[in-house]
Enzyme design. Structure first.
Site, PDB file in Angstrom:
ATOM      1  N   LYS A  22       0.850  -1.213   0.000  1.00  0.00           N
ATOM      2  CA  LYS A  22       0.000   0.000   0.000  1.00  0.00           C
ATOM      3  C   LYS A  22       0.874   1.247   0.000  1.00  0.00           C
ATOM      4  CE  LYS A  22      -1.699   1.571   4.036  1.00  0.00           C
ATOM      5  NZ  LYS A  22      -1.336   2.970   4.327  1.00  0.00           N
ATOM      6  N   ARG A  94      -4.005  10.918   4.166  1.00  0.00           N
ATOM      7  CA  ARG A  94      -2.871  11.839   4.315  1.00  0.00           C
ATOM      8  C   ARG A  94      -1.888  11.738   3.163  1.00  0.00           C
ATOM      9  NH1 ARG A  94      -1.285  13.991   8.047  1.00  0.00           N
ATOM     10  NH2 ARG A  94       0.872  13.487   7.551  1.00  0.00           N
ATOM     11  N   CYS A 118      -4.389  12.787  12.307  1.00  0.00           N
ATOM     12  CA  CYS A 118      -5.153  11.530  12.251  1.00  0.00           C
ATOM     13  C   CYS A 118      -5.087  10.924  13.649  1.00  0.00           C
ATOM     14  CB  CYS A 118      -4.578  10.594  11.190  1.00  0.00           C
ATOM     15  SG  CYS A 118      -3.143   9.699  11.724  1.00  0.00           S
ATOM     16  N   ARG A 123       0.874  14.600  12.938  1.00  0.00           N
ATOM     17  CA  ARG A 123       1.420  14.302  11.614  1.00  0.00           C
ATOM     18  C   ARG A 123       1.507  15.543  10.715  1.00  0.00           C
ATOM     19  NH1 ARG A 123      -0.896   8.728   9.482  1.00  0.00           N
ATOM     20  NH2 ARG A 123       1.024   8.796   8.256  1.00  0.00           N
ATOM     21  N   VAL A 125       3.239  18.376   8.118  1.00  0.00           N
ATOM     22  CA  VAL A 125       3.962  18.166   6.848  1.00  0.00           C
ATOM     23  C   VAL A 125       5.038  19.234   6.666  1.00  0.00           C
ATOM     24  CG1 VAL A 125       2.115  16.912   5.679  1.00  0.00           C
ATOM     25  CG2 VAL A 125       2.152  19.435   5.600  1.00  0.00           C
ATOM     26  N   ASP A 126       5.522  19.779   7.776  1.00  0.00           N
ATOM     27  CA  ASP A 126       6.512  20.859   7.701  1.00  0.00           C
ATOM     28  C   ASP A 126       7.793  20.448   6.981  1.00  0.00           C
ATOM     29  OD1 ASP A 126       6.613  19.180  10.023  1.00  0.00           O
ATOM     30  OD2 ASP A 126       8.145  20.477  10.873  1.00  0.00           O
ATOM     31  N   LEU A 127       8.196  19.199   7.128  1.00  0.00           N
ATOM     32  CA  LEU A 127       9.414  18.764   6.433  1.00  0.00           C
ATOM     33  C   LEU A 127       9.205  18.702   4.921  1.00  0.00           C
ATOM     34  CD1 LEU A 127      10.196  18.059   9.356  1.00  0.00           C
ATOM     35  CD2 LEU A 127      11.380  16.064   8.460  1.00  0.00           C
ATOM     36  N   ASP A 309       4.688   0.353  11.962  1.00  0.00           N
ATOM     37  CA  ASP A 309       3.435  -0.188  11.420  1.00  0.00           C
ATOM     38  C   ASP A 309       3.197  -1.626  11.842  1.00  0.00           C
ATOM     39  OD1 ASP A 309       3.568   1.600   8.246  1.00  0.00           O
ATOM     40  OD2 ASP A 309       3.069   2.229  10.269  1.00  0.00           O
ATOM     41  N   ILE A 331       8.043   6.672  16.894  1.00  0.00           N
ATOM     42  CA  ILE A 331       7.737   7.394  15.647  1.00  0.00           C
ATOM     43  C   ILE A 331       6.507   8.283  15.789  1.00  0.00           C
ATOM     44  CG2 ILE A 331       7.234   7.137  13.185  1.00  0.00           C
ATOM     45  CD1 ILE A 331      10.027   6.151  13.940  1.00  0.00           C
ATOM     46  N   ARG A 401      -8.636  -0.239   4.523  1.00  0.00           N
ATOM     47  CA  ARG A 401      -7.698   0.710   3.906  1.00  0.00           C
ATOM     48  C   ARG A 401      -6.376   0.016   3.564  1.00  0.00           C
ATOM     49  NH1 ARG A 401      -6.970   6.285   6.888  1.00  0.00           N
ATOM     50  NH2 ARG A 401      -5.611   6.396   5.070  1.00  0.00           N
TER      51      ARG A 401
HETATM   52  C1  EPZ Z   1       4.504   6.807   6.261  1.00  0.00           C
HETATM   53  O1  EPZ Z   1       3.792   7.874   6.860  1.00  0.00           O
HETATM   54  C2  EPZ Z   1       3.523   5.645   6.179  1.00  0.00           C
HETATM   55  N1  EPZ Z   1       2.394   6.026   5.337  1.00  0.00           N
HETATM   56  C3  EPZ Z   1       3.033   5.283   7.576  1.00  0.00           C
HETATM   57  O2  EPZ Z   1       2.192   4.143   7.448  1.00  0.00           O
HETATM   58  C4  EPZ Z   1       4.239   4.904   8.431  1.00  0.00           C
HETATM   59  O3  EPZ Z   1       3.800   4.625   9.748  1.00  0.00           O
HETATM   60  C5  EPZ Z   1       5.241   6.067   8.450  1.00  0.00           C
HETATM   61  O4  EPZ Z   1       5.616   6.405   7.096  1.00  0.00           O
HETATM   62  C6  EPZ Z   1       6.516   5.714   9.212  1.00  0.00           C
HETATM   63  O5  EPZ Z   1       7.109   4.579   8.650  1.00  0.00           O
HETATM   64  C7  EPZ Z   1       2.526   5.989   3.995  1.00  0.00           C
HETATM   65  O6  EPZ Z   1       3.582   5.664   3.468  1.00  0.00           O
HETATM   66  C8  EPZ Z   1       1.321   6.357   3.188  1.00  0.00           C
HETATM   67  P1  EPZ Z   1       6.775  10.031   8.407  1.00  0.00           P
HETATM   68  P2  EPZ Z   1       4.465   9.363   6.894  1.00  0.00           P
HETATM   69  O7  EPZ Z   1       6.778  11.276   7.599  1.00  0.00           O
HETATM   70  O8  EPZ Z   1       5.229   9.575   5.651  1.00  0.00           O
HETATM   71  C9  EPZ Z   1       6.627  13.318  11.824  1.00  0.00           C
HETATM   72  C10 EPZ Z   1       0.274   2.838   7.762  1.00  0.00           C
HETATM   73  O9  EPZ Z   1      -0.194   2.308   8.775  1.00  0.00           O
HETATM   74  N2  EPZ Z   1       6.644  14.279  10.712  1.00  0.00           N
HETATM   75  O10 EPZ Z   1       7.931   9.092   8.291  1.00  0.00           O
HETATM   76  O11 EPZ Z   1       3.402  10.320   7.226  1.00  0.00           O
HETATM   77  C11 EPZ Z   1       5.362  12.471  11.854  1.00  0.00           C
HETATM   78  O12 EPZ Z   1       4.335  13.143  12.552  1.00  0.00           O
HETATM   79  C12 EPZ Z   1       0.806   4.251   7.830  1.00  0.00           C
HETATM   80  O13 EPZ Z   1       0.373   2.281   6.646  1.00  0.00           O
HETATM   81  C13 EPZ Z   1       6.758  15.648  10.983  1.00  0.00           C
HETATM   82  O14 EPZ Z   1       6.821  16.051  12.148  1.00  0.00           O
HETATM   83  O15 EPZ Z   1       5.454   9.205   8.131  1.00  0.00           O
HETATM   84  C14 EPZ Z   1       5.822  11.225  12.559  1.00  0.00           C
HETATM   85  O16 EPZ Z   1       5.797  11.453  13.960  1.00  0.00           O
HETATM   86  C15 EPZ Z   1       0.605   4.881   9.198  1.00  0.00           C
HETATM   87  N3  EPZ Z   1       6.789  16.517   9.961  1.00  0.00           N
HETATM   88  C16 EPZ Z   1       7.271  11.067  12.089  1.00  0.00           C
HETATM   89  O17 EPZ Z   1       7.674  12.354  11.619  1.00  0.00           O
HETATM   90  C17 EPZ Z   1       6.731  16.106   8.650  1.00  0.00           C
HETATM   91  O18 EPZ Z   1       6.778  16.966   7.739  1.00  0.00           O
HETATM   92  C18 EPZ Z   1       7.460  10.076  10.946  1.00  0.00           C
HETATM   93  O19 EPZ Z   1       6.533  10.422   9.945  1.00  0.00           O
HETATM   94  C19 EPZ Z   1       6.629  14.730   8.385  1.00  0.00           C
HETATM   95  C20 EPZ Z   1       6.591  13.831   9.422  1.00  0.00           C
END
Ligand code: EPZ
Length: 422
Positions: A22, A94, A118, A123, A125-127, A309, A331, A401
Protein backbone atom coordinates in the site's frame (compact mmCIF):
# COMPACT_ATOMS: atom_id res chain seq x y z
CA UNK A 1 -20.20 0.11 9.27
CA UNK A 2 -19.15 -3.53 8.91
CA UNK A 3 -17.74 -5.62 11.73
CA UNK A 4 -15.60 -8.73 11.71
CA UNK A 5 -16.42 -11.75 13.87
CA UNK A 6 -13.52 -13.97 14.92
CA UNK A 7 -13.86 -17.22 16.84
CA UNK A 8 -10.69 -18.12 18.70
CA UNK A 9 -9.52 -21.58 17.97
CA UNK A 10 -6.68 -23.84 17.11
CA UNK A 11 -3.56 -23.59 15.05
CA UNK A 12 -3.45 -22.04 11.60
CA UNK A 13 -1.92 -23.96 8.72
CA UNK A 14 -1.71 -23.07 5.06
CA UNK A 15 -0.55 -20.48 2.55
CA UNK A 16 -1.19 -16.71 2.40
CA UNK A 17 -0.33 -14.64 -0.72
CA UNK A 18 1.14 -11.23 0.11
CA UNK A 19 -0.03 -8.29 -1.99
CA UNK A 20 1.83 -5.28 -3.33
CA UNK A 21 2.67 -2.61 -0.76
CA UNK A 22 0.00 0.00 0.00
CA UNK A 23 2.65 2.50 1.06
CA UNK A 24 4.66 1.93 -2.11
CA UNK A 25 1.63 2.19 -4.39
CA UNK A 26 0.51 5.44 -2.75
CA UNK A 27 3.80 7.12 -3.62
CA UNK A 28 4.21 5.45 -7.03
CA UNK A 29 0.80 6.61 -8.28
CA UNK A 30 1.56 10.37 -8.03
CA UNK A 31 4.64 9.74 -10.23
CA UNK A 32 2.24 9.65 -13.17
CA UNK A 33 2.03 13.45 -12.82
CA UNK A 34 5.71 13.71 -13.79
CA UNK A 35 5.15 12.53 -17.37
CA UNK A 36 2.65 12.77 -20.20
CA UNK A 37 3.39 9.17 -21.16
CA UNK A 38 1.64 6.08 -19.73
CA UNK A 39 2.81 4.77 -16.34
CA UNK A 40 1.56 1.28 -15.48
CA UNK A 41 1.83 -0.34 -12.07
CA UNK A 42 1.48 -4.11 -11.71
CA UNK A 43 1.05 -6.13 -8.48
CA UNK A 44 -1.02 -3.24 -7.11
CA UNK A 45 -3.01 -4.01 -3.92
CA UNK A 46 -6.82 -3.85 -3.96
CA UNK A 47 -7.46 -1.41 -1.12
CA UNK A 48 -9.70 1.54 -0.40
CA UNK A 49 -6.70 3.86 -0.05
CA UNK A 50 -5.74 3.05 -3.64
CA UNK A 51 -9.26 3.97 -4.73
CA UNK A 52 -8.92 7.28 -2.87
CA UNK A 53 -5.63 8.07 -4.63
CA UNK A 54 -7.28 7.09 -7.93
CA UNK A 55 -10.09 9.53 -7.17
CA UNK A 56 -7.61 12.30 -6.31
CA UNK A 57 -5.53 11.83 -9.47
CA UNK A 58 -8.73 11.72 -11.52
CA UNK A 59 -9.83 15.05 -10.02
CA UNK A 60 -6.60 16.58 -11.35
CA UNK A 61 -7.21 15.24 -14.86
CA UNK A 62 -5.16 12.05 -14.78
CA UNK A 63 -6.67 8.86 -16.16
CA UNK A 64 -6.29 5.77 -13.99
CA UNK A 65 -7.61 2.51 -15.40
CA UNK A 66 -7.91 -0.29 -12.88
CA UNK A 67 -7.38 -3.59 -14.72
CA UNK A 68 -7.25 -7.28 -13.76
CA UNK A 69 -9.40 -6.76 -10.70
CA UNK A 70 -7.32 -3.82 -9.53
CA UNK A 71 -3.93 -5.52 -9.70
CA UNK A 72 -2.89 -3.38 -12.69
CA UNK A 73 -3.18 0.42 -12.67
CA UNK A 74 -2.72 1.93 -16.13
CA UNK A 75 -2.25 5.68 -15.66
CA UNK A 76 -1.92 8.63 -18.00
CA UNK A 77 -1.47 12.29 -17.06
CA UNK A 78 -1.51 13.66 -20.55
CA UNK A 79 -3.92 16.45 -19.65
CA UNK A 80 -3.72 17.82 -16.11
CA UNK A 81 -6.39 20.53 -16.10
CA UNK A 82 -6.81 21.04 -12.36
CA UNK A 83 -3.97 21.79 -9.95
CA UNK A 84 -6.01 21.83 -6.76
CA UNK A 85 -6.12 18.78 -4.48
CA UNK A 86 -9.37 19.31 -2.66
CA UNK A 87 -9.80 19.00 1.13
CA UNK A 88 -12.70 16.56 0.75
CA UNK A 89 -10.36 13.98 -0.77
CA UNK A 90 -7.15 14.89 1.08
CA UNK A 91 -8.83 14.64 4.50
CA UNK A 92 -9.64 10.99 3.78
CA UNK A 93 -6.02 10.03 3.20
CA UNK A 94 -2.87 11.84 4.31
CA UNK A 95 -0.80 10.38 1.49
CA UNK A 96 -2.68 12.80 -0.79
CA UNK A 97 0.00 15.36 0.11
CA UNK A 98 2.31 13.36 -2.18
CA UNK A 99 0.78 15.01 -5.27
CA UNK A 100 2.27 18.37 -4.20
CA UNK A 101 5.88 17.72 -5.23
CA UNK A 102 5.08 16.13 -8.61
CA UNK A 103 2.49 18.79 -9.57
CA UNK A 104 4.91 21.57 -8.66
CA UNK A 105 7.70 19.86 -10.62
CA UNK A 106 5.48 19.30 -13.66
CA UNK A 107 3.74 22.65 -14.08
CA UNK A 108 5.31 25.01 -11.54
CA UNK A 109 2.17 25.50 -9.46
CA UNK A 110 -0.15 23.53 -7.17
CA UNK A 111 -2.76 24.07 -4.46
CA UNK A 112 -3.02 21.16 -2.03
CA UNK A 113 -5.11 20.93 1.11
CA UNK A 114 -3.16 20.39 4.30
CA UNK A 115 -4.00 16.81 5.35
CA UNK A 116 -4.76 17.50 9.00
CA UNK A 117 -3.93 15.06 11.75
CA UNK A 118 -5.15 11.53 12.25
CA UNK A 119 -5.80 9.14 15.12
CA UNK A 120 -2.13 8.24 15.66
CA UNK A 121 -0.78 11.76 15.78
CA UNK A 122 -0.70 15.37 14.58
CA UNK A 123 1.42 14.30 11.61
CA UNK A 124 2.44 17.74 10.32
CA UNK A 125 3.96 18.17 6.85
CA UNK A 126 6.51 20.86 7.70
CA UNK A 127 9.41 18.76 6.43
CA UNK A 128 7.69 18.31 3.06
CA UNK A 129 7.22 22.08 2.78
CA UNK A 130 10.74 22.99 3.91
CA UNK A 131 12.25 20.65 1.34
CA UNK A 132 10.20 22.16 -1.49
CA UNK A 133 11.04 25.69 -0.31
CA UNK A 134 14.73 24.75 -0.39
CA UNK A 135 14.13 23.79 -4.02
CA UNK A 136 12.86 27.30 -4.75
CA UNK A 137 9.13 26.92 -4.20
CA UNK A 138 7.17 29.92 -2.88
CA UNK A 139 4.62 28.53 -0.42
CA UNK A 140 1.64 30.44 0.96
CA UNK A 141 -0.40 28.62 3.62
CA UNK A 142 -3.94 29.96 3.82
CA UNK A 143 -7.51 28.64 4.15
CA UNK A 144 -6.07 25.23 5.08
CA UNK A 145 -4.32 24.90 1.73
CA UNK A 146 -0.71 25.11 0.56
CA UNK A 147 -0.57 27.51 -2.41
CA UNK A 148 2.72 26.60 -4.10
CA UNK A 149 4.53 28.24 -7.01
CA UNK A 150 7.95 27.63 -8.59
CA UNK A 151 9.48 30.93 -9.81
CA UNK A 152 10.01 30.73 -13.56
CA UNK A 153 7.86 27.60 -13.58
CA UNK A 154 10.62 25.22 -12.52
CA UNK A 155 12.11 24.04 -9.22
CA UNK A 156 15.86 24.12 -8.79
CA UNK A 157 18.21 21.55 -7.34
CA UNK A 158 19.19 22.03 -3.68
CA UNK A 159 20.85 20.31 -0.76
CA UNK A 160 18.12 19.27 1.71
CA UNK A 161 19.08 17.89 5.12
CA UNK A 162 16.09 16.43 7.01
CA UNK A 163 16.32 17.06 10.80
CA UNK A 164 14.82 13.60 11.33
CA UNK A 165 13.74 10.77 9.08
CA UNK A 166 10.41 11.28 7.30
CA UNK A 167 9.13 8.77 4.73
CA UNK A 168 6.63 11.15 3.14
CA UNK A 169 8.91 14.18 3.06
CA UNK A 170 11.63 12.07 1.42
CA UNK A 171 9.11 10.86 -1.17
CA UNK A 172 7.73 14.33 -1.95
CA UNK A 173 11.23 15.79 -2.34
CA UNK A 174 12.44 12.83 -4.43
CA UNK A 175 9.47 13.09 -6.79
CA UNK A 176 9.97 16.86 -7.17
CA UNK A 177 13.75 16.65 -7.63
CA UNK A 178 13.55 14.43 -10.72
CA UNK A 179 12.44 17.40 -12.89
CA UNK A 180 14.20 20.21 -11.00
CA UNK A 181 16.93 22.18 -12.77
CA UNK A 182 20.27 20.94 -11.43
CA UNK A 183 21.28 18.53 -8.70
CA UNK A 184 19.39 17.81 -5.49
CA UNK A 185 20.96 16.03 -2.52
CA UNK A 186 18.60 14.61 0.14
CA UNK A 187 20.47 13.99 3.41
CA UNK A 188 19.07 11.90 6.28
CA UNK A 189 16.57 10.55 3.75
CA UNK A 190 14.29 7.66 4.73
CA UNK A 191 15.51 4.24 3.54
CA UNK A 192 12.21 2.33 3.62
CA UNK A 193 11.80 -0.32 0.87
CA UNK A 194 8.88 1.74 -0.47
CA UNK A 195 11.30 4.57 -1.22
CA UNK A 196 13.74 2.19 -2.92
CA UNK A 197 10.78 1.00 -5.00
CA UNK A 198 9.81 4.56 -5.93
CA UNK A 199 13.39 5.42 -6.89
CA UNK A 200 13.64 2.32 -9.07
CA UNK A 201 10.39 3.20 -10.83
CA UNK A 202 11.57 6.79 -11.40
CA UNK A 203 14.82 5.44 -12.86
CA UNK A 204 12.74 3.33 -15.28
CA UNK A 205 11.05 6.60 -16.28
CA UNK A 206 14.43 8.20 -16.99
CA UNK A 207 15.25 9.85 -13.67
CA UNK A 208 18.90 10.03 -12.61
CA UNK A 209 19.16 8.95 -8.96
CA UNK A 210 22.19 7.78 -6.98
CA UNK A 211 22.41 6.40 -3.44
CA UNK A 212 19.20 4.36 -3.62
CA UNK A 213 18.73 2.46 -0.35
CA UNK A 214 21.04 4.78 1.57
CA UNK A 215 20.27 7.86 3.66
CA UNK A 216 21.75 10.19 1.03
CA UNK A 217 19.96 10.45 -2.32
CA UNK A 218 21.49 12.47 -5.17
CA UNK A 219 19.14 13.37 -8.03
CA UNK A 220 20.28 15.00 -11.26
CA UNK A 221 17.18 16.78 -12.59
CA UNK A 222 16.14 16.09 -16.21
CA UNK A 223 13.90 18.04 -18.58
CA UNK A 224 11.33 15.29 -19.03
CA UNK A 225 10.46 11.79 -17.91
CA UNK A 226 9.00 8.98 -19.98
CA UNK A 227 6.49 6.27 -19.19
CA UNK A 228 7.24 2.87 -17.66
CA UNK A 229 5.74 -0.35 -16.35
CA UNK A 230 6.71 -1.13 -12.77
CA UNK A 231 5.78 -3.91 -10.31
CA UNK A 232 4.84 -2.68 -6.83
CA UNK A 233 7.13 -4.16 -4.18
CA UNK A 234 5.74 -6.74 -1.74
CA UNK A 235 3.94 -5.25 1.27
CA UNK A 236 6.31 -5.83 4.20
CA UNK A 237 3.67 -4.71 6.70
CA UNK A 238 1.02 -7.13 5.42
CA UNK A 239 3.80 -9.75 5.39
CA UNK A 240 4.81 -9.09 9.00
CA UNK A 241 1.17 -8.99 10.07
CA UNK A 242 0.41 -12.44 8.71
CA UNK A 243 3.68 -13.86 10.01
CA UNK A 244 2.22 -13.18 13.45
CA UNK A 245 -0.83 -15.37 12.80
CA UNK A 246 0.96 -18.73 13.34
CA UNK A 247 3.08 -17.09 16.04
CA UNK A 248 -0.01 -16.24 18.11
CA UNK A 249 -2.14 -19.30 17.20
CA UNK A 250 0.37 -22.05 16.54
CA UNK A 251 0.67 -24.00 13.31
CA UNK A 252 2.72 -23.27 10.22
CA UNK A 253 1.96 -20.71 7.50
CA UNK A 254 3.84 -19.95 4.28
CA UNK A 255 3.68 -16.33 3.10
CA UNK A 256 3.92 -16.25 -0.72
CA UNK A 257 6.12 -13.44 -2.01
CA UNK A 258 7.62 -12.83 1.43
CA UNK A 259 11.21 -11.58 1.40
CA UNK A 260 13.53 -11.72 4.41
CA UNK A 261 15.29 -8.47 3.40
CA UNK A 262 12.02 -6.57 3.83
CA UNK A 263 11.47 -7.69 7.43
CA UNK A 264 14.98 -8.21 8.84
CA UNK A 265 14.61 -6.48 12.21
CA UNK A 266 11.12 -7.94 12.63
CA UNK A 267 12.38 -11.50 12.04
CA UNK A 268 15.14 -10.98 14.59
CA UNK A 269 12.50 -10.10 17.19
CA UNK A 270 10.37 -13.08 16.21
CA UNK A 271 13.38 -15.38 16.59
CA UNK A 272 14.09 -13.90 20.04
CA UNK A 273 10.46 -14.59 20.98
CA UNK A 274 10.72 -18.22 19.84
CA UNK A 275 9.27 -18.03 16.33
CA UNK A 276 11.15 -19.58 13.40
CA UNK A 277 11.19 -17.98 9.95
CA UNK A 278 12.46 -20.09 7.06
CA UNK A 279 13.08 -18.87 3.51
CA UNK A 280 11.43 -21.07 0.86
CA UNK A 281 11.45 -20.84 -2.95
CA UNK A 282 7.99 -19.21 -2.74
CA UNK A 283 8.48 -16.89 0.24
CA UNK A 284 8.74 -17.28 4.01
CA UNK A 285 7.49 -20.13 6.22
CA UNK A 286 6.71 -19.27 9.87
CA UNK A 287 6.24 -21.59 12.85
CA UNK A 288 6.24 -21.07 16.61
CA UNK A 289 8.89 -23.25 18.26
CA UNK A 290 7.06 -24.02 21.53
CA UNK A 291 3.55 -23.71 23.00
CA UNK A 292 3.99 -20.06 23.92
CA UNK A 293 6.22 -17.22 22.77
CA UNK A 294 8.69 -15.54 25.09
CA UNK A 295 8.45 -11.88 26.14
CA UNK A 296 10.70 -9.50 24.16
CA UNK A 297 11.30 -5.74 24.18
CA UNK A 298 10.52 -3.67 21.06
CA UNK A 299 11.60 -0.16 20.00
CA UNK A 300 10.11 1.26 16.80
CA UNK A 301 12.56 3.01 14.47
CA UNK A 302 12.88 4.09 10.84
CA UNK A 303 13.96 1.33 8.44
CA UNK A 304 15.93 -0.90 8.88
CA UNK A 305 14.73 -0.83 12.51
CA UNK A 306 11.54 -2.41 13.84
CA UNK A 307 8.62 -0.86 11.86
CA UNK A 308 6.10 1.28 13.73
CA UNK A 309 3.43 -0.19 11.42
CA UNK A 310 3.97 -3.60 13.07
CA UNK A 311 3.96 -2.36 16.67
CA UNK A 312 0.24 -2.88 17.30
CA UNK A 313 0.33 -6.37 15.81
CA UNK A 314 3.41 -7.31 17.86
CA UNK A 315 1.68 -6.07 21.01
CA UNK A 316 -1.16 -8.50 20.35
CA UNK A 317 1.36 -11.35 20.23
CA UNK A 318 3.17 -10.20 23.37
CA UNK A 319 -0.15 -10.06 25.28
CA UNK A 320 0.03 -13.88 25.22
CA UNK A 321 3.80 -14.19 25.82
CA UNK A 322 5.48 -15.81 28.80
CA UNK A 323 6.88 -12.82 30.70
CA UNK A 324 6.90 -9.02 30.62
CA UNK A 325 7.60 -7.10 27.38
CA UNK A 326 8.28 -3.37 26.97
CA UNK A 327 7.26 -1.69 23.70
CA UNK A 328 8.58 1.80 22.98
CA UNK A 329 6.84 3.75 20.18
CA UNK A 330 9.32 6.37 18.97
CA UNK A 331 7.74 7.39 15.65
CA UNK A 332 4.19 8.54 16.50
CA UNK A 333 2.94 10.22 19.65
CA UNK A 334 -0.36 8.35 20.00
CA UNK A 335 -0.05 4.86 18.60
CA UNK A 336 -1.24 2.73 21.53
CA UNK A 337 -5.00 3.06 20.96
CA UNK A 338 -5.24 -0.71 20.48
CA UNK A 339 -4.14 -1.15 24.14
CA UNK A 340 -7.49 -0.26 25.79
CA UNK A 341 -9.25 -2.61 23.35
CA UNK A 342 -6.81 -5.42 24.15
CA UNK A 343 -7.43 -4.77 27.87
CA UNK A 344 -11.10 -5.60 27.19
CA UNK A 345 -9.87 -9.00 26.06
CA UNK A 346 -8.07 -9.63 29.35
CA UNK A 347 -4.63 -8.35 28.38
CA UNK A 348 -2.39 -6.74 31.01
CA UNK A 349 -0.92 -3.53 29.58
CA UNK A 350 0.39 -0.38 31.28
CA UNK A 351 0.84 2.61 29.00
CA UNK A 352 2.94 5.59 30.07
CA UNK A 353 3.59 8.10 27.31
CA UNK A 354 5.40 6.33 24.48
CA UNK A 355 6.05 3.15 26.44
CA UNK A 356 3.73 0.17 26.93
CA UNK A 357 4.57 -2.59 29.42
CA UNK A 358 2.82 -5.86 28.57
CA UNK A 359 2.54 -8.73 31.06
CA UNK A 360 1.67 -11.84 29.08
CA UNK A 361 -1.38 -13.94 29.99
CA UNK A 362 -2.05 -17.58 29.12
CA UNK A 363 -5.24 -16.84 27.22
CA UNK A 364 -7.10 -13.74 26.04
CA UNK A 365 -10.88 -13.72 26.16
CA UNK A 366 -13.07 -12.83 23.19
CA UNK A 367 -14.92 -9.49 23.49
CA UNK A 368 -16.59 -6.74 21.47
CA UNK A 369 -13.83 -4.27 20.55
CA UNK A 370 -13.48 -1.24 18.30
CA UNK A 371 -10.91 -0.54 15.62
CA UNK A 372 -9.40 2.94 15.98
CA UNK A 373 -6.88 2.96 13.14
CA UNK A 374 -5.57 0.71 10.41
CA UNK A 375 -2.95 -1.27 12.28
CA UNK A 376 -4.91 -1.38 15.54
CA UNK A 377 -7.75 -3.08 13.67
CA UNK A 378 -5.65 -6.00 12.46
CA UNK A 379 -3.97 -6.37 15.87
CA UNK A 380 -7.42 -6.94 17.40
CA UNK A 381 -8.16 -9.61 14.80
CA UNK A 382 -4.87 -11.35 15.59
CA UNK A 383 -5.75 -11.24 19.31
CA UNK A 384 -9.21 -12.63 18.55
CA UNK A 385 -7.72 -15.55 16.62
CA UNK A 386 -5.89 -16.69 19.77
CA UNK A 387 -8.58 -15.77 22.30
CA UNK A 388 -11.18 -18.02 23.91
CA UNK A 389 -14.65 -17.40 22.51
CA UNK A 390 -15.86 -14.78 20.07
CA UNK A 391 -14.40 -11.36 19.27
CA UNK A 392 -16.30 -8.78 17.24
CA UNK A 393 -14.19 -5.94 15.83
CA UNK A 394 -16.28 -2.94 14.80
CA UNK A 395 -15.40 -0.05 12.43
CA UNK A 396 -13.46 -2.30 10.09
CA UNK A 397 -13.44 0.39 7.41
CA UNK A 398 -10.07 1.14 8.98
CA UNK A 399 -8.98 -2.39 8.11
CA UNK A 400 -10.08 -2.20 4.48
CA UNK A 401 -7.70 0.71 3.91
CA UNK A 402 -4.67 -1.52 4.23
CA UNK A 403 -5.60 -5.19 4.10
CA UNK A 404 -7.27 -6.87 1.12
CA UNK A 405 -9.52 -9.92 1.63
CA UNK A 406 -8.53 -10.52 5.26
CA UNK A 407 -11.32 -13.02 5.90
CA UNK A 408 -10.36 -14.97 2.78
CA UNK A 409 -6.62 -15.01 3.49
CA UNK A 410 -6.91 -16.03 7.15
CA UNK A 411 -9.93 -18.27 6.51
CA UNK A 412 -7.86 -20.28 4.02
CA UNK A 413 -5.54 -21.21 6.90
CA UNK A 414 -8.36 -22.44 9.11
CA UNK A 415 -9.30 -19.24 10.95
CA UNK A 416 -12.96 -18.85 11.95
CA UNK A 417 -13.48 -15.32 10.66
CA UNK A 418 -16.41 -13.66 8.91
CA UNK A 419 -17.57 -10.16 8.01
CA UNK A 420 -20.86 -8.93 9.46
CA UNK A 421 -22.37 -6.33 7.16
CA UNK A 422 -23.86 -3.39 9.09
C1 EPZ B 1 4.50 6.81 6.26
O1 EPZ B 1 3.79 7.87 6.86
C2 EPZ B 1 3.52 5.65 6.18
N1 EPZ B 1 2.39 6.03 5.34
C3 EPZ B 1 3.03 5.28 7.58
O2 EPZ B 1 2.19 4.14 7.45
C4 EPZ B 1 4.24 4.90 8.43
O3 EPZ B 1 3.80 4.62 9.75
C5 EPZ B 1 5.24 6.07 8.45
O4 EPZ B 1 5.62 6.40 7.10
C6 EPZ B 1 6.52 5.71 9.21
O5 EPZ B 1 7.11 4.58 8.65
C7 EPZ B 1 2.53 5.99 3.99
O6 EPZ B 1 3.58 5.66 3.47
C8 EPZ B 1 1.32 6.36 3.19
P1 EPZ B 1 6.77 10.03 8.41
P2 EPZ B 1 4.47 9.36 6.89
O7 EPZ B 1 6.78 11.28 7.60
O8 EPZ B 1 5.23 9.57 5.65
C9 EPZ B 1 6.63 13.32 11.82
C10 EPZ B 1 0.27 2.84 7.76
O9 EPZ B 1 -0.19 2.31 8.78
N2 EPZ B 1 6.64 14.28 10.71
O10 EPZ B 1 7.93 9.09 8.29
O11 EPZ B 1 3.40 10.32 7.23
C11 EPZ B 1 5.36 12.47 11.85
O12 EPZ B 1 4.33 13.14 12.55
C12 EPZ B 1 0.81 4.25 7.83
O13 EPZ B 1 0.37 2.28 6.65
C13 EPZ B 1 6.76 15.65 10.98
O14 EPZ B 1 6.82 16.05 12.15
O15 EPZ B 1 5.45 9.20 8.13
C14 EPZ B 1 5.82 11.23 12.56
O16 EPZ B 1 5.80 11.45 13.96
C15 EPZ B 1 0.60 4.88 9.20
N3 EPZ B 1 6.79 16.52 9.96
C16 EPZ B 1 7.27 11.07 12.09
O17 EPZ B 1 7.67 12.35 11.62
C17 EPZ B 1 6.73 16.11 8.65
O18 EPZ B 1 6.78 16.97 7.74
C18 EPZ B 1 7.46 10.08 10.95
O19 EPZ B 1 6.53 10.42 9.94
C19 EPZ B 1 6.63 14.73 8.38
C20 EPZ B 1 6.59 13.83 9.42
Amino acid sequence: MDSILVRGGGALNGVIPIAGAKNACLTLMPATLLTTEPLTLTNAPRLSDILTMTQLLGSLGAEVASLQGGQVLAMSSHDIHNHTADYDIVRKMRASILVLGPMLARDGHAIVSLPGGCAIGARPVDLHLRALEAMGADLDLRDGYVHAKAPGGRLKGAVVEFPFVSVGATENALLAATLAKGTTVLKNAAREPEIVDLAQCLQRMGAQIDGIGTSTLTIQGVDRLGGATHPVVTDRIELGTYMLAPAICGGEVELLGGRMDLVGAFCEKLDEAGVSVEETPRGLKVKRRGDRVKAVNVVTEPFPGFPTDLQAQMMALLCTADGVSVLEERIFENRFMHAPELLRMGAKIDVHGGTATVTGVQKLKGARVMATDLRASISLILAGLAAEGETVVSRVYHLDRGYERVEEKLGACGAHIERIAS
